[in-house]
Design an enzyme around this catalytic site. Structure first.
Site, PDB file in Angstrom:
ATOM      1  N   ASP A   1       0.823  -1.077  -0.185  1.00 45.72           N
ATOM      2  CA  ASP A   1      -0.058  -0.161  -0.110  1.00 45.72           C
ATOM      3  C   ASP A   1       0.860   1.342  -0.202  1.00 45.72           C
ATOM      4  O   ASP A   1       1.972   1.317   0.612  1.00 45.72           O
ATOM      5  CB  ASP A   1      -0.944  -0.139   1.328  1.00 45.72           C
ATOM      6  CG  ASP A   1      -0.319  -0.077   2.631  1.00 45.72           C
ATOM      7  OD1 ASP A   1       0.720  -0.740   2.777  1.00 45.72           O
ATOM      8  OD2 ASP A   1      -0.716   0.492   3.385  1.00 45.72           O
TER       9      ASP A   1
ATOM     10  N   GLU B   1       0.089  -1.305   5.885  1.00 50.42           N
ATOM     11  CA  GLU B   1       1.387  -0.730   6.566  1.00 50.42           C
ATOM     12  C   GLU B   1       1.104   0.720   6.872  1.00 50.42           C
ATOM     13  O   GLU B   1       1.372   1.178   7.707  1.00 50.42           O
ATOM     14  CB  GLU B   1       2.713  -0.747   5.828  1.00 50.42           C
ATOM     15  CG  GLU B   1       3.842  -0.550   6.925  1.00 50.42           C
ATOM     16  CD  GLU B   1       4.345   0.976   7.061  1.00 50.42           C
ATOM     17  OE1 GLU B   1       4.821   1.125   8.065  1.00 50.42           O
ATOM     18  OE2 GLU B   1       3.956   1.810   6.077  1.00 50.42           O
TER      19      GLU B   1
END
Ligand SMILES: [Zn+2]
Length: 464
Positions: free
Chosen positions: A94, A158
């Site tokens: 991400d 994350e």
């Protein structure tokens, strides 16, 4: 899928192969950056499917877990002979939001121009993900005999600090990484003096061995609601402001942790300012000198490395100008040094607030930060490879003021290191979470090679 040119290898790469491998990494990164994984929502499943396809083409099977709709974690493994414990290559798929109006290129266009690959995630951390992926591909193509399994783990979430990425792996699928000895992740830094060129000078390699731990707090003040035209003596907004003012004025004590003492002593050897050099070389002595304290703590990074920090970041009272609310709230971003006890800090925080009508509650799970040893085969390999490539460079440890997903794995007993494989100048690093994030093709090529050399040194049966 358009297949980027593939470097064919008969054995471990030799000097001439690295140009083609760098070109291949460039093409792969450009494709990867075109998959928009802005989190939220992330949509990491698209990235995971793409990674699975790249691995499958090379004959590496992977598993894609879908812990929630649109979310994914990918796991692949190269088998070793089992005589040594596995290595995990961890990367998150991400990225944070990009505001295209502030970019000179499309942040999700995979643009290659002016010798760089541009896009959100080029540095944080799709570029490093590609360096890890290339390491897998090269080991497989060259049929390198491994003594350790190499685990490639690409995760979600994350950038939102929790969710169904590394946290989900640690809670739901710990067997995937159980028994691993080492883990490599983001959270390191290779500082280039100029231009981020592979052939240019590198000032230092900073290897992440520990990081501060977040301890985010909700502060709530209660009082008597009413009409704004008739002030109440215990207006909770007033109470909250007084409490927060005491917090804002509080200077948390300066604390020298072993990791920071060591890295300051190392950094002193390359510090140009003679006074700062003397302070860094003996930080404990320096902190007894008020001038040194004033100068060092005015540097935002040094300050964050020397104390538990507090940033009040959010406030909420009434949403009507003429209504006194019954409750007012604030959110506070606290970061604790390794070795600090969250409960003890909380007690001190409550004492500073000094108002029983104001309550303080941790937002979520927290953990005392831990440190990975430098006395390991992996740390020595990183230092050896770094020195071989840049004999003039300093190799030191780093404590991150922020945090990565490494803490999940450090707490499982896996020695985890933050690597920054790409030589970057201070200016280059600004793209992280900023605008026009990009990595130069030279730096990418150099980083791919760096990753491969470190991993193969620790994992190959015979040194390659
Ligand atoms: Zn990151």
């Amino acid at each position: 899928m358009v297949t980027p040119a593939r470097a064919s290898l008969m054995a471990a790469p030799v000097e001439g192969d690295w140009k083609a491998l760098g070109d291949e990494a460039t093409a792969l990164l450009s494709q990867y950056l075109r998959i928009n994984t802005t989190n939220p929502p992330g949509n990491e499943i698209a990235a995971a499917r793409w990674l699975a396809e790249v691995l499958r083409r090379e004959g590496i099977e992977s598993q894609v877990f879908e812990p929630a709709p649109g979310k994914a974690n990918l796991y692949a493994r190269l088998a070793g002979d089992g005589t040594a414990r596995p290595i995990v290559l961890l990367n998150h798929m991400d990225v944070v939001l990009a505001s295209p109006e502030f970019w000179t290129v499309d942040p999700f266009g995979g643009v290659i121009k002016e010798g760089s690959v541009w896009g959100r995630g080029a540095l944080d951390m799709k570029g490093e993900g590609i360096a890890q992926l290339m390491t897998m591909l090269i080991l497989k193509r060259a049929k390198v005999q491994l003594k350790r399994d190499i685990i490639f783990l690409a995760t979600s979430d994350e950038e939102i600090g929790a969710g169904v990425g590394a946290a989900w792996i640690a809670e739901q699928k710990p067997d995937l990484v159980r028994g691993a000895e080492f883990l490599l992740n983001e959270g390191g830094l290779t500082r280039a003096k100029t231009g981020g060129q592979a052939g240019g000078a590198v000032e230092f390699y900073g290897v992440g061995t520990t990081e501060k731990s977040p301890f985010w707090l909700d502060v709530t003040a209660r009082g008597t609601a009413g009409h704004g035209s008739r002030p109440t003596p215990d207006n909770p907004v007033h109470r909250l402001i007084r409490a927060l003012n005491r917090v804002a004025e509080w200077k948390t004590p300066l604390i020298v942790t072993p990791a920071v003492e060591r890295s300051f002593r190392d950094l002193a050897t390359i510090e140009r300012d003679t006074t700062v050099r003397r302070w860094l070389s003996d930080i404990r002595a320096a902190l007894r000198d008020s001038t040194a304290v004033r100068v060092l703590t005015s540097d935002l990074t040094y300050n964050a490395l020397l104390r538990n920090t507090i940033s009040i970041t959010g406030l909420k009272g009434s949403n009507k100008t003429n209504v006194i609310p019954p409750v007012a709230t604030a959110v506070v971003d606290v970061r604790l040094l390794p070795g600090q006890d969250p409960a003890a800090f909380l007690a001190e925080f409550v004492r500073i607030i000094g108002d029983t009508a104001v309550t303080v509650k941790p937002q979520g799970p927290n953990w005392p930060a831990t440190e990975s040893s430098t006395e390991t085969e992996m740390f020595r390999a990183i230092a050896d490879v770094a020195r071989q490539r840049h004999p003039e460079a300093l190799v030191t440890t780093m404590m991150l003021a922020g945090f990565t997903d490494s803490h999940y794995f450090r707490r499982m007993g896996i020695a985890s290191y933050g690597l920054g494989p790409f030589p970057l100048t201070q200016a280059d690093s600004r793209g992280v979470h900023g605008n026009d994030e990009r990595v130069s093709i030279d730096a990418l090529r150099s980083g791919v090679r760096f990753y491969y050399e470190v991993v193969s040194r620790v994992a190959a049966r015979r040194p390659t």
